[in-house]
Design a protein around this motif. Structure first.
Motif, PDB file in Angstrom:
ATOM      1  N   VAL C   2      -1.186 -17.003  28.418  1.00 42.90           N
ATOM      2  CA  VAL C   2      -0.760 -15.838  29.188  1.00 42.90           C
ATOM      3  C   VAL C   2      -0.181 -16.311  30.523  1.00 42.90           C
ATOM      4  O   VAL C   2      -0.784 -17.125  31.214  1.00 42.90           O
ATOM      5  CB  VAL C   2      -1.967 -14.909  29.455  1.00 42.90           C
ATOM      6  CG1 VAL C   2      -1.538 -13.724  30.308  1.00 42.90           C
ATOM      7  CG2 VAL C   2      -2.570 -14.432  28.145  1.00 42.90           C
ATOM      8  N   PHE C  29       5.891 -11.654  25.174  1.00 43.53           N
ATOM      9  CA  PHE C  29       5.690 -10.213  25.230  1.00 43.53           C
ATOM     10  C   PHE C  29       5.364  -9.817  26.660  1.00 43.53           C
ATOM     11  O   PHE C  29       4.355 -10.252  27.209  1.00 43.53           O
ATOM     12  CB  PHE C  29       4.570  -9.795  24.290  1.00 43.53           C
ATOM     13  CG  PHE C  29       4.886 -10.143  22.868  1.00 43.53           C
ATOM     14  CD1 PHE C  29       5.683  -9.312  22.106  1.00 43.53           C
ATOM     15  CD2 PHE C  29       4.436 -11.332  22.314  1.00 43.53           C
ATOM     16  CE1 PHE C  29       6.022  -9.648  20.805  1.00 43.53           C
ATOM     17  CE2 PHE C  29       4.764 -11.669  21.017  1.00 43.53           C
ATOM     18  CZ  PHE C  29       5.558 -10.825  20.248  1.00 43.53           C
ATOM     19  N   VAL C  42       3.416 -16.201  22.206  1.00 41.14           N
ATOM     20  CA  VAL C  42       2.989 -16.432  20.828  1.00 41.14           C
ATOM     21  C   VAL C  42       3.844 -17.558  20.263  1.00 41.14           C
ATOM     22  O   VAL C  42       5.056 -17.565  20.441  1.00 41.14           O
ATOM     23  CB  VAL C  42       3.146 -15.165  19.967  1.00 41.14           C
ATOM     24  CG1 VAL C  42       2.876 -15.462  18.502  1.00 41.14           C
ATOM     25  CG2 VAL C  42       2.224 -14.061  20.460  1.00 41.14           C
ATOM     26  N   LYS C  70      -9.764 -11.907  28.162  1.00 45.70           N
ATOM     27  CA  LYS C  70      -9.842 -12.753  29.343  1.00 45.70           C
ATOM     28  C   LYS C  70     -10.036 -11.961  30.629  1.00 45.70           C
ATOM     29  O   LYS C  70     -10.913 -12.262  31.423  1.00 45.70           O
ATOM     30  CB  LYS C  70      -8.543 -13.564  29.440  1.00 45.70           C
ATOM     31  CG  LYS C  70      -8.535 -14.397  30.675  1.00 45.70           C
ATOM     32  CD  LYS C  70      -7.266 -15.138  30.888  1.00 45.70           C
ATOM     33  CE  LYS C  70      -7.215 -15.545  32.358  1.00 45.70           C
ATOM     34  NZ  LYS C  70      -8.520 -15.944  32.889  1.00 45.70           N
ATOM     35  N   GLN C 226      -4.643  -5.496  30.547  1.00 39.35           N
ATOM     36  CA  GLN C 226      -3.405  -6.269  30.479  1.00 39.35           C
ATOM     37  C   GLN C 226      -2.245  -5.531  31.131  1.00 39.35           C
ATOM     38  O   GLN C 226      -1.274  -6.155  31.536  1.00 39.35           O
ATOM     39  CB  GLN C 226      -3.111  -6.532  28.999  1.00 39.35           C
ATOM     40  CG  GLN C 226      -2.268  -7.741  28.742  1.00 39.35           C
ATOM     41  CD  GLN C 226      -1.642  -7.657  27.371  1.00 39.35           C
ATOM     42  OE1 GLN C 226      -1.451  -6.586  26.824  1.00 39.35           O
ATOM     43  NE2 GLN C 226      -1.318  -8.818  26.830  1.00 39.35           N
TER      44      GLN C 226
END
Lengths: 346, 346, 346, 346
Positions: C2, C29, C42, C70, C226
């Motif tokens: 991330v 993304f 990804v 997370k 997120q």
């Protein structure tokens, strides 16, 4: 770690293994079965590994257990097993119909149900003389009187008998009448009973506990096998879930999952899983198609007056439809319907 | 109590029913569907019964709801329904294979999977452009880009497209590309989405919620039906239980249970229920045998690099075995394999 | 992996990260939240590791995700969070009672319930204007009319409002009235809705899905987080099991399990878990004792005529008993009852 | 229908009832308990009603069973029962801590665990000499050697002993050493064992079956009660669900649900339900708060070397924290911590 003694190993050889393990601070549990004695070791495995157990007199094999079940696993026994019950095979290549009344009530009812079962293609007769019931006020079975009825009906019809035993204390008695001992779902973790049927040396039909994982089910089978009895047939009969439309939820995937893990035959009980007469036929077709080695079905001449589980018992047209399916579908999928054994043709 | 308005009933007639119900202290909920408008009444039913709603202009029927679902029930619709998807029938008498990649990743992968699917006998292509994933960090699908790929592959192969919609906001967009809209297990109680696919008037594949009872599943279908869309196919895909050997527990009994309650077709998804490639074939055989109207299977040209659910996707020999089963077993049980529709032969 | 962008990172910086990832064959993304933008990667992680993403302009942090969630994990955020709702704290050190009617029905009923709630010690008002109901024929809530009633009752009583949103399309509207948005059990895997409430920047009460594992529940929270919204309170409300004596099975162990994994506050809903009025008081005591940060309780002035969940709503003596427990028990266990915020003292 | 014979009813009176029922085509099942004999009738109840069973010699009562369990129900026994174990009360008004090692391993380990338990406020010692283990290769307990160790430790510490019996065959032996017999979760439907502990006349701790509904659990208690033994304490120990974060899911609602249905005391086992040391303390607080009559906790002087369930055994600081909770919290909720009985003060 498991020490497998050779057939006929002397008591002093067994004791020598126990002594050596205990001298190393370990514990040794001796299981004397019909055909072999097995010693399970508990403790720090590295200690036992130091001295050579495999070289001791009377020892045939020393195995480290990697899967939690070993004797019933395909790991060391890749080909599928066939279990013979009174001459009737259960296993790959055949499809076996076991049918009969949920509970033995009277000689007449049992004989009528057995004749219905036989006409439908059954080669084994099921029927309960000892019934584990949730309510202490419900009909608990006829006990030994029921076993005698089953024996009489076997003599009359030639069908070997599968019947449940619910207490370790009764195993010898039930085994003296039955061709195959059934362990019911409520006793799937009754380890004393599992060991007792392991020791008696008769084929066992082991139903899955209603909340047992497949691994736990195979461990229950291992309890039986550990006593020297590998004539075990597993029977999926539905697990407990949130769904209430059916009595239990038939876990049909259990058949291929078990086939990948174990060499033991697997049957399905479509009567107890659904708990509804109208589901028996479609679930029986599914059982055949998924690869089960047989099915276990309730039949009753008069379901409306049955003392136990009437709503799921087959009769008349439903039974004829089942007979047609059991005769026609297995051959299309590479299995012969199990034929009655010669001894059954009396 | 439900008031069913006649097709084309005027707005003023609808409003008149609402006013009368509210004047009696009740509440009226208007659902405008593609083909009909339904008014659900909440409150003291005896009050509404007093005045004759059935005689009001524009009213076609007034029904008391006895089962909690009515439009999808067999009670008033005893014959089984067939749903046509791009000319391909799903319903009694046929057996339909829907196959394709779990997720659309690239044009090449999607086309390859579609050709594999078609070669195996599939008449409908499945593939996800919008993927509901447990983790926000997992691949979520290509969105509209994926829909375009599906449309291109349909043009190339002639296979009508079944694809999931996960948000009410996307229904129109997805419907503009798809032949059938799929509602996934996680959205089985997303009532706004159910109503939106009900209103759009495309066939719907409604997966069972992973913890939905069969009754709740039929109620979810009723949400769609209530908006005037009865082109619904139910799909059992495994429920959540304590067993961990399989991803979910396939509730195969759901097929005959639903068949007794509803006129809607029912399919089975053997890929998502087991979550294991080796279970797809036996569970597909069981699906055919139990009476399902079709199956939904994951295929992928390179499962080892699949962005989603690779371990359950079929390839090569497994797929050829499935093709053989899908062609041979249904006819033995009285069903024709679904043929590609003429339009699909372009 | 991330990539966390710095607050106010420019669009071109975001695009640069995306481009670099895609040039390496990966996928990126972008999630734009209220306070930060996050880019989930990804693909083959080793490829991205080769070039230094952390050194690119606008990038604040690059983290490898080891736990599947997370942002809500305690791993990088060991101290427990407090979420403020209209000035009322939910978190360690306090115990918050949220009470009100299951559904908003009329202004009078809502005001009466709110006054009952306040008298019992509630500092937040709950009440549903949008009701996700299993049956399409059941009362579905008043919609915006209900939101207005809640706002009026807030003005009258000073209690900030917690209310459910069931559709991503309604998030802005509901957020314009509510102080806290509730996500119900049926929408716990409605990822579009989770993202929408994440983006709107209001505190969220996230109920556990009725068949969600604790890990899945935390992943649902991660979907919200997120998008830049960490003002999340988790609410255990019972899971689906085989037991039918209660509506759901309250998984009380979830509170300490979540406390060990996540910094988010956790509440318990004793009304929906048991579904029975007589269980609310003992389960509320248990909730306090196990360490929950608050409870969510249904109250209704006239439960016998409630349009939704009347059998579990508290009234009269039961409510007074709850009030006594909520005032007396938390201090004995080191928590203050949450006081109404100053703004609530109007 | 159940015929309750007067204490000391003669055999001929019992036989007379059986004869009369059978002459009417019914079946009569005689259960001879320690303090009373009960005859359960199966068949067409209207037939038996015709002749006056209540007037026959030796008959004390004839009851129609409306709830499926009668003797353990509050219907005819509204006040809550207290069960005394070696002088220690379990029931309303007190809170009892039962603690000890999961398994008896050595005299030293058992004595150390008992002293830890006593220091923490335990008034009863738990410890297993017979261990039902899922794997036949796991440590199965020391058997009678373990019972002797427990008796020695009781003599040393004054703590009465609670220990499990797993086989009907062992009931007499175990009862000759123990003050209370425990029935484990795997034997909750082992009806022969339930009847055997019913007949032996010692207090029984009946754990809930891991997939038993509350009704089935009370029926299991009825099996014991029917043999004349009402000294039964129920123990909730977690049920099997889909959640894997805990070993089982503690169904804390079961306590108030059972309290509403049965007069029997109810305890909670926070060690086996969670299976994690860190959950024992919060779940113990919840057990006290929800209204349980006691808890059953694993302690071990060296959990890291325990032969059974080490990860859940308390030691050191955790145990001191539990001791504080058990002493301080019950009085705040109207219960005294159970004091050691005088006999225990030796």
């Amino acid at each position: 770690m498991v020490v497998v003694m050779a057939p006929g190993a002397a008591d002093e050889h067994i004791q020598a293994v126990v002594d050596r393990v205990e001298s190393a601070g370990g514990q040794a549990f001796v299981s004397r079965g019909v055909s072999r004695t097995i010693i399970g070791l508990v403790g720090d495995v590295t200690l036992f590994g130091g001295f050579d157990l495999g070289a001791m007199p009377g020892v045939s094999d020393v195995v480290r257990v990697s899967t939690p079940y070993k004797l019933v696993s395909r790991e060391h026994h890749p080909s599928m097993s066939t279990v013979e019950v009174g001459g009737v095979p259960i296993g790959p290549g055949t499809f076996t119909l076991v049918a009969g009344p949920c509970a033995v009530e009277t000689p007449e009812q049992t004989l009528a149900a057995a004749q219905m079962a036989k006409a439908a293609g059954a080669t084994l007769l099921r029927g309960g003389a000892y019934k584990p019931r949730t309510s202490p006020y419900a009909f608990q079975g006829l006990g030994e009187r029921g076993l005698k009825i089953l024996a009489d009906v076997r003599a009359e019809t030639g069908l070997p008998v599968v019947t449940e035993v619910v207490d370790a204390h009764d195993v010898e008695l039930v085994a003296s009448y039955a061709d195959m001992l059934q362990i019911g779902t409520r006793n799937a973790a009754n380890f004393g009973l599992l060991q007792a049927v392991g020791a008696i040396g008769k084929p066992v039909l082991l139903k899955r506990g209603m909340s047992a994982t497949i691994e736990e089910w195979l461990m229950a089978a291992e309890y039986i096998a550990q006593r020297g009895n590998l004539d075990i047939v597993l029977c999926e009969r539905g697990i407990r879930t949130f769904e209430t439309a059916t009595r239990n939820t038939l876990d049909i995937s259990a058949v291929p999952v078990v086939n990948a893990l174990s060499h033991l035959p697997v049957m399905i009980d479509p009567s107890h899983s659904g708990g509804r007469r109208d589901l028996v036929l479609p679930l029986s077709r599914a059982a055949i198609a998924v690869g089960a080695d047989g099915i276990l079905v309730d039949v009753h001449p008069h379901p409306e007056t049955a003392l136990c589980d009437g709503p799921q018992a087959l009769v008349d047209a439903d039974l004829r439809a089942l007979a047609a399916v059991v005769r026609q579908l297995p051959p299309l999928l590479g299995r012969a319907p199990a034929l009655a054994a010669p001894v059954a043709a009396v």
